[in-house]
Design a protein around this motif. Structure first.
Motif, PDB file in Angstrom:
ATOM      1  N   ALA A   7       0.830  -1.207   0.000  1.00 35.67           N
ATOM      2  CA  ALA A   7       0.000   0.000   0.000  1.00 35.67           C
ATOM      3  C   ALA A   7       0.863   1.255   0.000  1.00 35.67           C
ATOM      4  N   ARG A  32       0.771  -1.924 -10.008  1.00 41.06           N
ATOM      5  CA  ARG A  32       0.430  -1.652  -8.610  1.00 41.06           C
ATOM      6  C   ARG A  32      -0.985  -2.141  -8.336  1.00 41.06           C
ATOM      7  N   MET A  46      -4.165  -2.560  -5.251  1.00 39.80           N
ATOM      8  CA  MET A  46      -4.703  -2.242  -3.940  1.00 39.80           C
ATOM      9  C   MET A  46      -5.819  -3.226  -3.625  1.00 39.80           C
ATOM     10  N   ASN A  58      -8.099  -5.642  -0.811  1.00 39.95           N
ATOM     11  CA  ASN A  58      -8.597  -5.403   0.540  1.00 39.95           C
ATOM     12  C   ASN A  58      -8.659  -6.725   1.316  1.00 39.95           C
ATOM     13  N   SER A 110      -9.915  -5.530  -5.902  1.00 37.66           N
ATOM     14  CA  SER A 110      -8.610  -4.890  -6.049  1.00 37.66           C
ATOM     15  C   SER A 110      -8.640  -3.881  -7.187  1.00 37.66           C
ATOM     16  N   LEU A 113      -5.684   5.209  -7.344  1.00 39.54           N
ATOM     17  CA  LEU A 113      -5.476   4.205  -6.298  1.00 39.54           C
ATOM     18  C   LEU A 113      -5.720   4.780  -4.911  1.00 39.54           C
ATOM     19  N   ASP A 114      -5.545   6.094  -4.742  1.00 43.21           N
ATOM     20  CA  ASP A 114      -5.874   6.708  -3.455  1.00 43.21           C
ATOM     21  C   ASP A 114      -7.378   6.621  -3.194  1.00 43.21           C
ATOM     22  N   THR A 141      -8.196   3.064  -2.338  1.00 37.77           N
ATOM     23  CA  THR A 141      -7.845   2.835  -0.931  1.00 37.77           C
ATOM     24  C   THR A 141      -8.955   3.331  -0.015  1.00 37.77           C
ATOM     25  N   GLY A 151     -10.239  -0.317  -0.106  1.00 32.87           N
ATOM     26  CA  GLY A 151      -9.118  -0.755   0.722  1.00 32.87           C
ATOM     27  C   GLY A 151      -9.434  -0.634   2.207  1.00 32.87           C
ATOM     28  N   SER A 205      -3.848   8.505   2.240  1.00 32.69           N
ATOM     29  CA  SER A 205      -3.189   7.567   1.328  1.00 32.69           C
ATOM     30  C   SER A 205      -2.111   8.287   0.516  1.00 32.69           C
TER      31      SER A 205
END
Length: 272
Positions: free
Chosen positions: A98, A116, A118, A120, A130, A165-166, A169, A173, A263
């Protein structure tokens, strides 16, 4: 991934979940390797999954097509520095650490194919979701390998921009904790209304499961589903109005924004 050999750097819960998912989908154990400095972890995953394990990361990645970085973000810089001389240009690196950006990975590993991810925590039950982002060096075949890898533990969703991706998250995530908090609160309220804790917990958990299944199986938006179960002047409407009077929607938006901002902050700190 029947023709791809894969090495996991790290043998913790996420690595074990991914390996278990791949094995359940039929990938032969001979195609999977894992490295870990702890002998007891190596012994456990070797016994559970029948894969080859290594104490040394460089030994684990030799001859593989995909290298999964499944170590804690706090140690990934040193792990990458040690791996860099042993990685081949064509090996795909998949990071489930992460907050570690592609720019940071490139700084530590050089320019190479990187995806990359992410995931959970429900991935441990193969019910995860993901978010995936691929850099410009990733081929179509490697994208397919990465998608199949994460699909072994649930839904895999590709993102067009890394910064998204933030948001992943913040939504999925960290999301399981939000639902756990709601379950806690509803169970406690049920107790205060006179139910036993066991009964309140059962009602809450099974209602959550049922609502999720309804939403997944329906061809209409969740807003419409909510409207259909909210009779004018009824009990559900009374509860919904109370939620909205307390600023429920705005509170959720503030909470997810806080998670996304944190994040991004962690990515800067961990990638330094």
């Amino acid at each position: 991934m029947s023709n791809s050999r894969i090495a996991f750097i790290g043998a913790g819960n996420m690595a074990a979940s991914l390996i278990g998912g791949l094995r359940a989908q039929g990938l032969d154990a001979s195609f999977i390797r894992a490295s870990c400095p702890r002998p007891e972890k190596r012994a456990q995953i070797r016994a559970d999954q029948g894969i080859h394990t290594f104490a040394d990361n460089a030994d684990a990645i030799e001859g593989t097509d995909v290298v999964v970085l499944a170590v804690k973000p706090q140690v990934i810089k040193s792990v990458c520095a040690a791996l860099r001389p042993h990685l081949l240009p064509q090996q795909l690196v998949v990071s489930v650490a992460a907050g570690i950006t592609c720019a940071s990975l490139a700084g530590w590993l050089g320019d190479r194919p990187v995806v990359r991810c992410m995931p959970n925590t429900p991935a441990v039950m193969r019910q995860g979701v993901s978010g995936l982002y691929a850099n410009a060096f990733v081929s179509a075949r490697q994208r397919s390998d990465a998608e199949q890898l994460l699909s072994a533990v649930g839904l895999a969703v590709w993102l067009e921009e890394e910064r998204q991706l933030d948001a992943v998250t913040a939504v999925s995530g960290s999301g399981p904790a939000y639902f756990f908090l709601l379950i806690e609160a509803m169970t406690r309220a049920g107790e205060q209304l006179g139910l036993t804790r066991e009964t309140a917990a059962q009602l809450t958990l099974h209602t959550a499961i049922g609502a999720a299944h309804m939403a997944l199986g329906s061809d209409v938006d969740v807003c419409e589903l909510r409207r259909r179960v909210t009779s004018p002047g009824g009990t559900t409407e009374a509860a919904i109005k109370s939620f909205q009077a307390g600023g429920f929607e705005a509170l959720v938006e503030r909470a997810l924004t806080a998670a996304a901002l944190r994040s991004a902050e962690l990515a800067q700190q961990l990638g330094a």
